[in-house]
Design an enzyme around this catalytic site. Structure first.
Site, PDB file in Angstrom:
ATOM      1  N   GLU A  35       0.984  -1.212   0.119  1.00 34.08           N
ATOM      2  CA  GLU A  35       0.043   0.506   0.054  1.00 34.08           C
ATOM      3  C   GLU A  35       1.172   1.449   0.228  1.00 34.08           C
ATOM      4  OE1 GLU A  35      -2.297  -0.428   3.041  1.00 34.08           O
ATOM      5  OE2 GLU A  35      -3.307  -1.885   2.390  1.00 34.08           O
ATOM      6  N   HIS A  61      -7.751   1.068   2.382  1.00 36.55           N
ATOM      7  CA  HIS A  61      -7.636   0.541   3.404  1.00 36.55           C
ATOM      8  C   HIS A  61      -8.027   1.615   4.291  1.00 36.55           C
ATOM      9  CE1 HIS A  61      -4.759  -1.375   6.384  1.00 36.55           C
ATOM     10  NE2 HIS A  61      -5.600  -1.201   6.721  1.00 36.55           N
TER      11      HIS A  61
HETATM   12  N1  LIG Z   1      -9.743  -2.483   6.707  1.00 33.96           N
HETATM   13  C1  LIG Z   1      -8.956  -1.839   8.395  1.00 33.96           C
HETATM   14  O1  LIG Z   1      -9.514  -0.469   8.577  1.00 33.96           O
HETATM   15  C2  LIG Z   1      -8.688  -2.918   8.960  1.00 33.96           C
HETATM   16  C3  LIG Z   1      -8.002  -4.451   9.267  1.00 33.96           C
HETATM   17  N2  LIG Z   1      -8.389  -5.085  10.376  1.00 33.96           N
HETATM   18  C4  LIG Z   1      -7.812  -6.255  10.201  1.00 33.96           C
HETATM   19  O2  LIG Z   1      -8.934  -6.935  10.753  1.00 33.96           O
HETATM   20  C5  LIG Z   1      -8.019  -8.717  11.124  1.00 33.96           C
HETATM   21  C6  LIG Z   1      -9.283  -9.325  12.498  1.00 33.96           C
HETATM   22  O3  LIG Z   1      -9.710  -7.745  13.133  1.00 33.96           O
HETATM   23  P1  LIG Z   1     -10.347  -8.521  14.402  1.00 33.96           P
HETATM   24  O4  LIG Z   1     -11.822  -8.687  13.796  1.00 33.96           O
HETATM   25  O5  LIG Z   1      -9.912  -7.242  15.282  1.00 33.96           O
HETATM   26  O6  LIG Z   1      -9.245  -9.261  14.708  1.00 33.96           O
HETATM   27  P2  LIG Z   1     -10.118 -10.592  16.037  1.00 33.96           P
HETATM   28  O7  LIG Z   1      -8.477 -10.813  16.515  1.00 33.96           O
HETATM   29  O8  LIG Z   1     -10.950  -9.930  17.119  1.00 33.96           O
HETATM   30  O9  LIG Z   1     -10.404 -11.528  15.531  1.00 33.96           O
HETATM   31  C7  LIG Z   1      -9.413 -12.530  14.308  1.00 33.96           C
HETATM   32  C8  LIG Z   1     -10.289 -13.874  14.481  1.00 33.96           C
HETATM   33  O10 LIG Z   1      -9.419 -14.468  13.516  1.00 33.96           O
HETATM   34  C9  LIG Z   1      -9.974 -16.090  13.991  1.00 33.96           C
HETATM   35  N3  LIG Z   1      -8.817 -16.775  13.014  1.00 33.96           N
HETATM   36  C10 LIG Z   1      -6.648 -16.665  13.076  1.00 33.96           C
HETATM   37  N4  LIG Z   1      -6.328 -17.477  11.930  1.00 33.96           N
HETATM   38  C11 LIG Z   1      -7.006 -18.126  11.319  1.00 33.96           C
HETATM   39  C12 LIG Z   1      -7.949 -18.829   9.994  1.00 33.96           C
HETATM   40  N5  LIG Z   1      -6.336 -19.867   9.587  1.00 33.96           N
HETATM   41  N6  LIG Z   1      -8.889 -19.067   9.614  1.00 33.96           N
HETATM   42  C13 LIG Z   1     -10.028 -19.021  10.716  1.00 33.96           C
HETATM   43  N7  LIG Z   1     -10.206 -17.810  11.429  1.00 33.96           N
HETATM   44  C14 LIG Z   1      -8.915 -17.897  12.181  1.00 33.96           C
HETATM   45  C15 LIG Z   1      -8.887 -15.576  15.558  1.00 33.96           C
HETATM   46  O11 LIG Z   1      -9.013 -17.058  15.733  1.00 33.96           O
HETATM   47  C16 LIG Z   1      -9.893 -14.642  15.655  1.00 33.96           C
HETATM   48  O12 LIG Z   1     -10.930 -15.121  16.292  1.00 33.96           O
HETATM   49  C17 LIG Z   1      -7.282  -8.194  11.781  1.00 33.96           C
HETATM   50  O13 LIG Z   1      -5.878  -8.874  12.429  1.00 33.96           O
HETATM   51  C18 LIG Z   1      -6.855  -6.225  11.079  1.00 33.96           C
HETATM   52  O14 LIG Z   1      -5.477  -7.530  10.201  1.00 33.96           O
HETATM   53  C19 LIG Z   1      -9.132  -4.760  11.282  1.00 33.96           C
HETATM   54  C20 LIG Z   1      -9.357  -2.932  11.895  1.00 33.96           C
HETATM   55  C21 LIG Z   1      -9.576  -2.115  10.595  1.00 33.96           C
HETATM   56  O1  LIG Z   2      -6.436   2.973  10.072  1.00 40.04           O
HETATM   57  C1  LIG Z   2      -5.423   2.456   9.965  1.00 40.04           C
HETATM   58  O2  LIG Z   2      -4.707   3.085   9.687  1.00 40.04           O
HETATM   59  C2  LIG Z   2      -5.229   0.670   9.988  1.00 40.04           C
HETATM   60  C3  LIG Z   2      -6.595  -0.550  10.411  1.00 40.04           C
HETATM   61  C4  LIG Z   2      -6.346  -1.268  10.566  1.00 40.04           C
HETATM   62  O3  LIG Z   2      -5.651  -2.406   9.382  1.00 40.04           O
HETATM   63  C5  LIG Z   2      -6.024  -2.403  11.561  1.00 40.04           C
HETATM   64  O4  LIG Z   2      -6.673  -1.241  12.627  1.00 40.04           O
HETATM   65  O5  LIG Z   2      -5.594  -3.292  11.588  1.00 40.04           O
END
Ligand SMILES: NC(=O)C1=CN([C@@H]2O[C@H](COP(=O)(O)OP(=O)(O)OC[C@H]3O[C@@H](n4cnc5c(N)ncnc54)[C@H](O)[C@@H]3O)[C@@H](O)[C@H]2O)C=CC1
Ligand SMILES: O=C(O)CCC(=O)C(=O)O
Length: 473
Positions: free
Chosen positions: A321, A351
């Site tokens: 990115e 993102h």
């Molecule tokens: N696009 C954006 O702006 C954002 C992206 N994210 C991404 O989203 C991801 C998930 O966020 P959360 O829900 O808060 O994380 P979290 O940690 O609460 O949940 C992740 C889940 O994935 C499961 N998991 C792990 N490996 C797995 C696999 N191989 N197959 C199936 N399930 C699996 C875990 O057991 C857990 O329940 C973050 O790690 C981050 O990378 C998060 C926030 C913002």
């Molecule tokens: O807001 C951001 O810069 C990142 C969001 C995200 O991917 C995260 O919270 O993991």
């Protein structure tokens, strides 16, 4: 002022195997500075917030250097500024060579998802004691290297989860109705009123991969729109509403009309969705990814879209990115960028899943509070790479107390040696915990006069197990 004069030791060199520190806290500055502006931490940190809490003065707060990258929210900046720390803010992330230069002098760094704090970069961070990830993901930081070098890492585990879930709801409907394409056409002056291939989401099956903070929140919202929710997670979890956990990823892919990915980036999830998994999806299904760009094999997705296996896709995240905003989403970044841009019914967003006013304000407060509590009080509650250790505050009626923080390698016999050193004083309270190879000890000791602090510090530093010693008083 050199770092050795402000109470934060400097690393002797950048090698992971050399965990020793060479310089001590600021023992020649035991009288409080007239300009020091320590604050008690905010009230969200339990036992630390008694009004009579003693303000620890391990150094002059105005000497703490903080680098905030990627447009960290003003709420976070304000909390750090209020401490008197020196703050430098940049709107974008930095390329590796620039980052290495900048990180050399700072004690605290705040980043979001783009800044790569690899071992190579951290080796140059000789003064760094703490990293704040103003986001959920921490895959951009070498957490192990950081812990082994006494650098604590904090994040905000769920403050933007709702924002991501809401974006997914909007995107599911936009894909089902081909709104992206119609919008693009009309911006070009083309009226294209069609219903073929456009669907309601009511009654359709949403398959959520990763049922954590984001996935489970999305589950609730999707059911409210009349969708049937199934999910796959490596952990056995309680199903919210009438959702159902699938035994395998394949079972989910076979049944879902919309597949949405909410897993962390870890070795097991890289290319979790590739050619085989795309084949297992229903023809005419949709794929959404707002987790990390590496979770989807994008050339395989392009092929599946070109072959009309999928009816649409949405990507909020990409393997590479841009560091900042601008016309940078080109093939220079990822070789398949033009292929993606030329596909129909694919929604590409930069993102922004967590990018709302609400989420960023909350994250700013949460992470900045954690940084202040760590810098000023040594509290690791909520740390992602260190044991979680906290003690109630020292109080103003405990004048001759110091707080010792000793981060050390988790090897047998250390506690005995540490307690021999602390045992010359009265140990009022102590907590120690370990996480993998690293252990964290916090002790409040009384009847320490200022002339003894240097010896106390040096004795701890001389132990072979030490990674980092701090004495706050
Ligand atoms: N696009 C954006 O702006 C954002 C992206 N994210 C991404 O989203 C991801 C998930 O966020 P959360 O829900 O808060 O994380 P979290 O940690 O609460 O949940 C992740 C889940 O994935 C499961 N998991 C792990 N490996 C797995 C696999 N191989 N197959 C199936 N399930 C699996 C875990 O057991 C857990 O329940 C973050 O790690 C981050 O990378 C998060 C926030 C913002
Ligand atoms: O807001 C951001 O810069 C990142 C969001 C995200 O991917 C995260 O919270 O993991």
């Amino acid at each position: 002022m050199p770092s050795s004069a402000i109470g934060i030791p400097e690393r002797t060199n950048g090698h992971a195997d050399n965990l020793n520190r060479t310089v001590s806290n600021s023992f020649n500055e035991l009288s409080p500075s007239p300009t020091a502006t320590f604050q008690s931490p905010p009230s969200s940190y339990g036992g630390q917030q008694r009004t009579s809490a003693k303000t620890l003065k391990p150094f002059h707060t105005q000497d703490i250097k903080v680098l905030l990258l990627e447009n960290v929210n003003k709420t976070g900046q304000d909390i750090l500024k209020k401490q008197g720390y020196q703050i430098e803010t940049l709107k974008s992330s930095l390329a590796e060579d620039e980052l290495i230069e900048k990180i050399k002098g700072v004690h605290v760094i705040g980043i979001r998802s783009k800044t790569q704090l690899t071992a190579k970069v951290l080796k140059h961070a000789k003064n760094l004691i703490v990293i704040g990830c103003f986001c959920i993901g921490t895959n951009q930081v070498d957490l192990k290297y950081a812990a082994e070098n006494g650098i604590c890492v904090f994040n905000s585990p769920f403050s933007n989860s709702r924002s991501v879930a809401e974006q997914m709801i909007g995107t599911i409907i936009a894909l089902a109705r081909q709104i992206g394409d119609r919008n693009n056409e009309l911006h070009q002056g083309v009226w294209n009123k069609v219903s073929a291939g456009c669907w309601e989401v009511r009654g359709k099956t949403l398959g959520i991969v990763g049922y954590g903070h984001v996935g489970s929140q999305l589950s609730v919202l999707a059911e409210a729109m009349g969708m049937r929710v199934i999910y796959y997670d490596v952990v056995n979890l309680m199903s919210l509403g009438t959702s159902a956990q699938m035994p395998t990823l394949e079972a989910l892919l076979n049944q879902a009309d919309f597949v949405t990915l909410h897993v962390p980036e870890i070795p097991e999830t890289i290319n979790l969705i590739s050619t085989q998994q795309l084949e297992q999806m229903k023809t005419g299904a949709y794929l959404l990814n707002a987790s990390r760009g590496t979770i989807v094999d994008i050339p395989a997705l392009v092929s599946a879209m070109q072959a009309r296996k999928l009816a649409g896709a949405a990507l909020d995240v990409f393997p590479n990115e841009p560091a900042g905003n601008g016309p940078k989403f080109t093939n220079d970044l990822n070789s398949w960028t033009d292929d993606l841009r030329n596909l129909n019914n694919i929604i590409l967003t930069p993102h922004i899943g967590g990018s709302t006013e609400e989420a960023q304000a909350a994250i700013g407060i949460e992470v900045a509070d954690a940084l202040v509590n760590y810098v000023n009080f040594g509290t690791t509650a909520g740390a992602v790479n260190m044991p979680e250790v906290t003690l109630r505050s020292l109080t103003i009626d405990e004048p001759n107390h110091v707080r010792v923080i000793y981060i050390h390698r988790n090897v047998p016999g250390v506690l005995r040696k540490v307690n021999e050193i602390l045992g010359d004083h009265n140990v009022d309270k102590q907590m120690t915990d370990s996480r993998g190879d690293v252990a964290y000890l916090m002790a409040d000791i009384s009847n320490v006069n200022t002339s003894q602090i240097k010896d106390l510090y040096q004795s701890l530093e001389d132990l072979g197990s030490r990674i980092w010693t701090r004495v706050l008083y």
